[in-house]
Design a protein around this motif. Structure first.
Motif, PDB file in Angstrom:
ATOM      1  N   GLN A 145      29.104  37.337   1.027  1.00  0.00           N
ATOM      2  CA  GLN A 145      30.506  37.582   0.673  1.00  0.00           C
ATOM      3  C   GLN A 145      31.458  36.888   1.642  1.00  0.00           C
ATOM      4  N   SER A 146      31.124  36.884   2.930  1.00  0.00           N
ATOM      5  CA  SER A 146      32.032  36.294   3.908  1.00  0.00           C
ATOM      6  C   SER A 146      32.223  34.798   3.657  1.00  0.00           C
ATOM      7  N   HIS A 147      31.176  34.121   3.170  1.00  0.00           N
ATOM      8  CA  HIS A 147      31.304  32.696   2.867  1.00  0.00           C
ATOM      9  C   HIS A 147      32.349  32.468   1.774  1.00  0.00           C
ATOM     10  N   PHE A 148      32.258  33.260   0.723  1.00  0.00           N
ATOM     11  CA  PHE A 148      33.183  33.044  -0.384  1.00  0.00           C
ATOM     12  C   PHE A 148      34.590  33.521  -0.044  1.00  0.00           C
ATOM     13  N   MET A 149      34.690  34.574   0.791  1.00  0.00           N
ATOM     14  CA  MET A 149      36.012  35.044   1.227  1.00  0.00           C
ATOM     15  C   MET A 149      36.763  33.941   1.963  1.00  0.00           C
ATOM     16  N   ASN A 150      36.027  33.075   2.641  1.00  0.00           N
ATOM     17  CA  ASN A 150      36.664  31.999   3.383  1.00  0.00           C
ATOM     18  C   ASN A 150      37.330  30.989   2.463  1.00  0.00           C
ATOM     19  N   VAL A 151      36.719  30.695   1.334  1.00  0.00           N
ATOM     20  CA  VAL A 151      37.200  29.589   0.490  1.00  0.00           C
ATOM     21  C   VAL A 151      37.994  30.053  -0.725  1.00  0.00           C
ATOM     22  N   GLN A 152      37.889  31.315  -1.115  1.00  0.00           N
ATOM     23  CA  GLN A 152      38.558  31.745  -2.345  1.00  0.00           C
ATOM     24  C   GLN A 152      40.080  31.569  -2.317  1.00  0.00           C
ATOM     25  N   PRO A 153      40.768  31.850  -1.201  1.00  0.00           N
ATOM     26  CA  PRO A 153      42.216  31.586  -1.205  1.00  0.00           C
ATOM     27  C   PRO A 153      42.553  30.126  -1.508  1.00  0.00           C
ATOM     28  N   PHE A 154      41.737  29.213  -1.046  1.00  0.00           N
ATOM     29  CA  PHE A 154      41.916  27.782  -1.321  1.00  0.00           C
ATOM     30  C   PHE A 154      41.767  27.506  -2.812  1.00  0.00           C
ATOM     31  N   LEU A 155      40.755  28.106  -3.432  1.00  0.00           N
ATOM     32  CA  LEU A 155      40.531  27.892  -4.861  1.00  0.00           C
ATOM     33  C   LEU A 155      41.668  28.477  -5.685  1.00  0.00           C
ATOM     34  N   LYS A 156      42.156  29.636  -5.270  1.00  0.00           N
ATOM     35  CA  LYS A 156      43.295  30.238  -5.969  1.00  0.00           C
ATOM     36  C   LYS A 156      44.541  29.363  -5.850  1.00  0.00           C
TER      37      LYS A 156
END
Length: 524
Positions: free
Chosen positions: A32-43
């Motif tokens: 989860q921590s990996h995706f938490m890092n990049v999800q704001p960028f994708l949004k």
């Protein structure tokens, strides 16, 4: 006039529609921590008009859904480890060799677990079948580089530029694909315990770690991934390690102020803290607890995987005994309903809004495991740290913090009341806060924010059709040329040949001299 304005608005709207790109995002790791890092960028990509299709284990929740953000969900295909890992996994003896082996083995097992499950997901099977058979309209692929490169096979079939994202410091195989220098004399591998200033013995060990991880990637990881890629994306693919060298650039969750300076090629873009958003208001009960803690608060969290309640009894009691002797309050991410022996100054919560907590002015110290997301959040807010690194890059991160004077590292194996209490009292000294604030200023001082940087370089790659001009010649050089071993060989052979010629010449000269003397003596 009004009609002209309407026409202009329609034209601008039309232009806006053509600006958006079609971007495929592949995040095959289930942490989860990996995706938490990049999800704001994708949004943010979706918010500005790009059409973003995301393959991941973390689809948007119903209240988060966005018009241009489309999920291909992998959720449910395997057991998740989030907030579900016990400290008992780390109770065995960990020597230098077993630490490196343990981390590489853990990566391999995670890779095997993921790749054996995700290709059974109907949504992914349908998507890959459609892309391979009916074509696609994607302008770019963004893919995580971590423990598996299997999706490089799909990217090759799609024939589009791709950006890699790493949510931790670069692994040797990630550095290799962009020609990023990784001199083991001062660049530590991210799966061991060293910092950039190493003794001779540490440099030997770091070199061994580098060579071992490179060997494991090329001869253990890649053959497995190659077979899976051929099975799912069609036979006849080039070697995945060769496809990897077509990486346009890597967006890395690092920054030289924290992760220590080193030579950087144009393809490595530092976007450390990409996930950090403005702090949000805290829940009222938590805000009241922090506001009322006039002596300050110690925030204690060992990350999104480890469960605080699984600390061995003796270590848990050591923490409680140490906390009970402090004038500060303690907020502990602890999943159990009750905490036996809980002192009055300790508050427990099963999950905490970490980013928002660390921004509170009453937080005086962060006790953590050295995960990069939590570490960067603390650095961003100027909070000193007491680190208990457990695995992966956590030793690397906390060693950097310690070398910068913004925290201390404790050894999990030798934790006791004295070491915990002494560590807390040491880091609460004013100089640690001063160093943490200095590091905060250095970390925040950038020409563009991490988000603006990531967006700019994403557009740059699309504008320049993959931006192959960013690649140094090192990307396609064989290792022996990169290390100048062929030059060294020629120079060595040349020196040996020259010395051999000198030796023969001297021998002939001395023989001639002795022969002349002998002839002269005979004549006399």
């Amino acid at each position: 006039m009004a009609s002209c304005n309407v026409t202009l608005l329609l034209l601008l709207a039309g232009i806006g529609l053509t600006v958006g790109h079609n971007i495929l995002v592949i995040f095959p790791h289930h942490g989860q921590s990996h995706f938490m890092n990049v999800q704001p960028f994708l949004k943010e990509l979706a918010r500005r008009g790009d059409n973003v299709t995301v393959i991941s284990f973390y689809p948007l929740k119903p209240h988060e859904r966005m018009k241009n953000y489309h999920d291909i969900s992998l959720a449910g295909c395997l057991q998740m480890h989030n907030n579900n890992v016990s400290f008992s996994m780390f109770e065995g003896p960990i020597t230098y060799l077993s630490r490196t082996l343990h981390n590489v083995l853990a990566l391999y097992m995670m890779s095997d677990e993921v790749t054996s499950s995700i290709f059974q997901v109907p949504a992914l099977k349908e998507f890959t079948h459609r892309v391979l058979n009916d074509g696609h309209n994607f302008d770019l692929v963004i893919v995580e580089t971590f423990q598996t490169d299997v999706f490089l096979g799909l990217i090759h079939r799609m024939n589009v530029p791709f950006i890699s994202v790493t949510t931790c410091n670069l692994f040797p195989w990630s550095s290799e694909r962009i020609g990023q220098p990784q001199n083991p004399s001062y660049v530590p591998t991210n799966i061991d315990i060293f910092n950039s200033k190493m003794t001779l013995i540490e440099r030997i060990k770091n070199t061994m770690s580098l060579l071992f991880t490179q060997f494991a990637y090329h001869y253990i990881f890649v053959p497995k991934d190659q077979k899976i890629a051929n099975d799912n994306f069609g036979p006849g693919l080039p070697p995945l390690s060769a496809i990897a060298k077509n990486t346009s650039l890597i967006l890395a969750n690092i920054h030289f102020s924290l992760n220590l300076p080193r030579p950087v090629v144009p393809q490595l873009i530092e976007v450390g803290g990409l996930h950090i958003q403005p702090a949000k208001p805290l829940p009222k009960d938590l805000e009241q607890f922090l506001n009322s803690s006039t002596n300050g608060v110690i925030y204690f969290c060992m990350g999104s995987l480890l469960r605080g309640e699984t600390f061995p009894i003796e270590k848990r009691q050591a923490f409680l005994a140490a906390f009970s002797k402090l004038p500060l309050n303690v907020l502990w991410k602890y999943e159990g309903d009750t905490l036996p022996g809980q002192p009055s100054n300790v508050k427990i919560l099963p999950w905490t809004p970490q980013r928002d907590i660390l921004s509170h002015p009453n937080i005086k110290l962060f006790i953590n495991h050295g995960g990069l997301l939590g570490t960067t959040e603390a650095v961003y807010e100027g909070v000193p740290m007491l680190g208990i690194p457990m695995f992966g890059d956590q030793h690397l991160n906390m060693n950097a913090i310690q070398s910068l004077g913004a925290g201390l590292v404790l050894d999990y194996k030798t934790l006791n009341q004295h070491s915990i209490l002494n560590g807390i009292r040491t880091v609460l000294k004013p100089e640690y806060k001063i160093n943490a604030k200095r590091l905060q200023a250095q970390y925040r001082d950038r020409p563009m924010s991490a988000m603006e940087t990531a967006i700019y370089w994403t557009d740059y790659v699309i504008r320049h059709k993959g931006a192959p001009h960013l690649r140094t010649a090192a990307v396609h050089m064989p290792w022996y040329q990169l290390l100048c071993l062929d030059i060294l060989l020629i120079i060595t052979v040349g020196i040996i040949t020259f010395l051999f010629i000198i030796k023969i010449a001297l021998s002939l000269l001395l023989r001639q001299i002795f022969q002349s003397k002998t002839d002269k003596n005979k004549t006399d």
